[in-house]
Design a protein around this motif. Structure first.
Motif, mmCIF file in Angstrom:
data_model
loop_
_atom_site.group_PDB
_atom_site.id
_atom_site.type_symbol
_atom_site.label_atom_id
_atom_site.label_comp_id
_atom_site.label_asym_id
_atom_site.label_seq_id
_atom_site.Cartn_x
_atom_site.Cartn_y
_atom_site.Cartn_z
ATOM 1 N N ALA A 319 0.829 -1.208 0.000
ATOM 2 C CA ALA A 319 0.000 0.000 0.000
ATOM 3 C C ALA A 319 0.861 1.253 0.000
ATOM 4 N N ALA A 320 1.958 1.226 0.758
ATOM 5 C CA ALA A 320 2.831 2.400 0.847
ATOM 6 C C ALA A 320 3.479 2.725 -0.493
ATOM 7 N N ALA A 321 3.668 1.709 -1.335
ATOM 8 C CA ALA A 321 4.311 1.914 -2.631
ATOM 9 C C ALA A 321 3.361 2.480 -3.682
ATOM 10 N N ILE A 322 2.071 2.556 -3.371
ATOM 11 C CA ILE A 322 1.083 3.111 -4.292
ATOM 12 C C ILE A 322 0.917 4.595 -3.975
ATOM 13 N N PRO A 323 1.255 5.480 -4.879
ATOM 14 C CA PRO A 323 1.138 6.913 -4.572
ATOM 15 C C PRO A 323 -0.298 7.304 -4.219
ATOM 16 N N ASP A 324 -0.434 8.081 -3.148
ATOM 17 C CA ASP A 324 -1.736 8.627 -2.732
ATOM 18 C C ASP A 324 -2.806 7.546 -2.614
ATOM 19 N N VAL A 325 -2.461 6.443 -1.963
ATOM 20 C CA VAL A 325 -3.392 5.323 -1.856
ATOM 21 C C VAL A 325 -4.591 5.694 -0.987
ATOM 22 N N SER A 326 -5.761 5.172 -1.352
ATOM 23 C CA SER A 326 -6.977 5.359 -0.561
ATOM 24 C C SER A 326 -6.922 4.495 0.691
ATOM 25 N N PRO A 327 -7.800 4.765 1.677
ATOM 26 C CA PRO A 327 -7.800 3.926 2.880
ATOM 27 C C PRO A 327 -7.886 2.447 2.531
ATOM 28 N N CYS A 328 -7.032 1.666 3.153
ATOM 29 C CA CYS A 328 -6.892 0.251 2.835
ATOM 30 C C CYS A 328 -7.404 -0.630 3.976
ATOM 31 N N GLY A 329 -7.736 -1.864 3.646
ATOM 32 C CA GLY A 329 -8.288 -2.785 4.632
ATOM 33 C C GLY A 329 -7.219 -3.609 5.313
ATOM 34 N N LEU A 330 -6.308 -2.949 6.008
ATOM 35 C CA LEU A 330 -5.155 -3.607 6.613
ATOM 36 C C LEU A 330 -5.226 -3.702 8.127
ATOM 37 N N ALA A 331 -6.203 -3.044 8.730
ATOM 38 C CA ALA A 331 -6.289 -3.008 10.198
ATOM 39 C C ALA A 331 -7.050 -4.220 10.721
ATOM 40 N N THR A 332 -6.590 -5.420 10.318
ATOM 41 C CA THR A 332 -7.302 -6.646 10.682
ATOM 42 C C THR A 332 -6.633 -7.411 11.818
ATOM 43 N N GLY A 333 -5.495 -6.928 12.292
ATOM 44 C CA GLY A 333 -4.817 -7.609 13.386
ATOM 45 C C GLY A 333 -5.669 -7.787 14.628
ATOM 46 N N PRO A 334 -6.444 -6.757 15.051
ATOM 47 C CA PRO A 334 -7.269 -6.915 16.246
ATOM 48 C C PRO A 334 -8.346 -7.994 16.129
ATOM 49 N N LEU A 335 -8.608 -8.472 14.903
ATOM 50 C CA LEU A 335 -9.582 -9.554 14.748
ATOM 51 C C LEU A 335 -9.043 -10.887 15.250
ATOM 52 N N LEU A 336 -7.723 -10.976 15.406
ATOM 53 C CA LEU A 336 -7.086 -12.234 15.801
ATOM 54 C C LEU A 336 -6.837 -12.279 17.306
ATOM 55 N N ASP A 337 -7.087 -13.438 17.891
ATOM 56 C CA ASP A 337 -6.814 -13.655 19.313
ATOM 57 C C ASP A 337 -5.406 -14.229 19.440
ATOM 58 N N GLY A 338 -4.409 -13.337 19.372
ATOM 59 C CA GLY A 338 -3.025 -13.763 19.346
ATOM 60 C C GLY A 338 -2.468 -13.674 17.935
ATOM 61 N N ASP A 339 -1.128 -13.730 17.824
ATOM 62 C CA ASP A 339 -0.490 -13.579 16.531
ATOM 63 C C ASP A 339 0.871 -14.247 16.576
ATOM 64 N N LEU A 340 1.557 -14.227 15.433
ATOM 65 C CA LEU A 340 2.862 -14.871 15.344
ATOM 66 C C LEU A 340 3.954 -14.075 16.044
ATOM 67 N N ALA A 341 3.784 -12.759 16.110
ATOM 68 C CA ALA A 341 4.777 -11.868 16.707
ATOM 69 C C ALA A 341 4.103 -10.535 16.977
ATOM 70 N N PRO A 342 4.695 -9.679 17.793
ATOM 71 C CA PRO A 342 4.138 -8.342 17.994
ATOM 72 C C PRO A 342 4.037 -7.583 16.668
ATOM 73 N N ASP A 343 3.011 -6.764 16.545
ATOM 74 C CA ASP A 343 2.736 -6.045 15.303
ATOM 75 C C ASP A 343 3.646 -4.823 15.184
ATOM 76 N N PRO A 344 4.479 -4.736 14.135
ATOM 77 C CA PRO A 344 5.327 -3.563 13.965
ATOM 78 C C PRO A 344 4.607 -2.388 13.296
ATOM 79 N N CYS A 345 3.320 -2.578 12.971
ATOM 80 C CA CYS A 345 2.534 -1.536 12.300
ATOM 81 C C CYS A 345 1.244 -1.262 13.073
ATOM 82 N N PRO A 346 1.326 -0.840 14.331
ATOM 83 C CA PRO A 346 0.103 -0.614 15.110
ATOM 84 C C PRO A 346 -0.706 0.546 14.545
ATOM 85 N N VAL A 347 -2.023 0.375 14.541
ATOM 86 C CA VAL A 347 -2.913 1.416 14.020
ATOM 87 C C VAL A 347 -3.012 2.551 15.027
ATOM 88 N N ALA A 348 -2.913 3.776 14.520
ATOM 89 C CA ALA A 348 -3.089 4.959 15.370
ATOM 90 C C ALA A 348 -3.759 6.035 14.534
#
Length: 371
Positions: A319-348
């Motif tokens: 998404a970052a490589a697309i100039p002026d990208v529209s809001p993307c559907g990437l904030a799906t981490g909170p849907l998971l009860d646990g993960d493989l590792a801590p998220d380096p891209c926390p939503v704020a």
């Protein structure tokens, strides 16, 4: 003794993968049914030995209906020989039949290459795709609300708006049109006019139902209706554009994977294209598809298949490589009860930062590389 190295002296790759399973905090209701868990594979490719080795990380998390089955993905990964050349690895994986497997391995190769050159993954992807603009340092994202009753839908939407999201995607199509109209009305009343609303039917409607739904939902100033018709009905999607309630824009998702972006463009079937790197066969293919869509006047939006953290992070780079990208559907981490590792891209504030690198996220996933 046989020399396994390809021509040019490039050392062969050691390829390994291990399975994982994650459960959702609660089922995500869609028109295709509930998503309750995610099963996939962490993939590591290693070039070189000892202290000189470079390890790239990838993730293959199939979602039947969008990708191959878990069994087909596993078979494709099991079929990779070790050691193997880059060419042999890429030739063994077919983006059309096993896109999740191809995603995982191509991501691992790209991560290794970016780490080896000290680049962020997004920078490397952009250069390879011929993007002139420098990738963004953060990308806007939407919040996703599953199919729940009107009061709960409105409450989830209001919480997301309070957290800084100015774009929401609501799953529709699992109940009658009247029920979905009630849900969207409740959300619009809860969040006001300043929040963009998208709806996603996952291809659940026929032409008559879709027209009726858009006629009713158009009153709520929708940013777009995603996949209101089945993936193959490009003619029907083209007919809906501008004809449903108040000219609701049309986005496609499943149609891109099923028919390809060129067929979507030629049919005039979409105003926006929702792109899942896992379903398209890798970050490189997702970015190429996004640029093709943009060149045809179709707005690209990157999203996930409710992936684990490695694939989500890669999608942020795309998404970052697309100039002026529209809001993307990437904030799906909170849907998971646990993960493989801590998220380096926390939503704020409705945005996700792009890790500074090198590769996917610097040393954030080093434990996974060693496992």
């Amino acid at each position: 003794m046989t020399d396994d190295r390809p021509r040019g002296g490039t050392p062969p790759l050691a390829v390994r993968h291990r399975p994982f399973e994650l459960v959702l905090t609660r089922p995500l209701g869609t028109a295709r049914g509930e998503i309750r868990n995610r099963e996939g594979f962490v993939i590591a490719v290693e070039r070189g030995t000892g202290d000189c080795a470079t390890v790239g990380l990838g993730e293959a998390t199939p979602l039947p209906g969008w990708t191959e089955s878990r069994e087909a993905c596993a078979a494709a990964l099991d079929g990779l020989s070790t050691p193997a050349s880059d060419e042999a690895v890429n030739d063994a994986l077919d983006a059309e039949t096993t896109p999740a497997a191809r995603h995982g391995v191509s991501l691992a190769l790209a991560d290794a290459a970016a780490r080896g050159s000290g680049e962020r993954l997004s920078d490397r992807l952009a250069v390879e795709a011929g993007v002139d603009a420098a990738p963004a340092d953060a990308v806007p994202v939407n919040a996703t609300v599953g199919d729940v009753d009107p009061a709960e839908t409105a409450a989830e939407a209001e919480r997301a708006a309070d957290d800084g999201f100015d774009c929401l995607k609501l799953k529709v199509g699992a109940r009658g049109v009247e029920g979905d109209v009630e849900r969207v009305r409740a959300v619009r009343e809860a969040v006001g006019d300043s929040v963009a609303l998208r709806v996603d039917a996952n291809g659940a409607w026929d032409r008559a139902t879709a027209r009726r739904a858009l006629d009713a939902l158009g009153a709520f100033d929708l940013a777009y209706a995603e996949q209101p018709l089945p993936a193959d009905d490009l003619e029907g999607l083209a007919a809906l554009r501008g004809a449903g309630g108040a000219g609701v824009p049309i986005a496609v998702d499943e149609s891109v994977a099923a028919r390809g972006i060129d067929a979507v463009v030629e049919a005039g079937a979409a105003d926006a294209a929702v792109l899942k790197p896992m379903a398209l066969g890798g970050p490189d293919r997702a970015l190429a598809t996004a640029l093709r869509a943009r060149s045809a006047g179709v707005d690209p939006v990157v999203t996930t298949t409710v992936d684990a953290v490695v694939a989500r992070t890669a999608a942020v780079h795309v998404a970052a490589a697309i100039p002026d990208v529209s809001p993307c559907g990437l904030a799906t981490g909170p849907l998971l009860d646990g993960d493989l590792a801590p998220d380096p891209c926390p939503v704020a504030g409705g945005r996700m930062p792009v890790p500074s690198g090198p590769g996917l996220a610097g040393d954030a996933f080093d434990e996974l590389r060693r496992s």
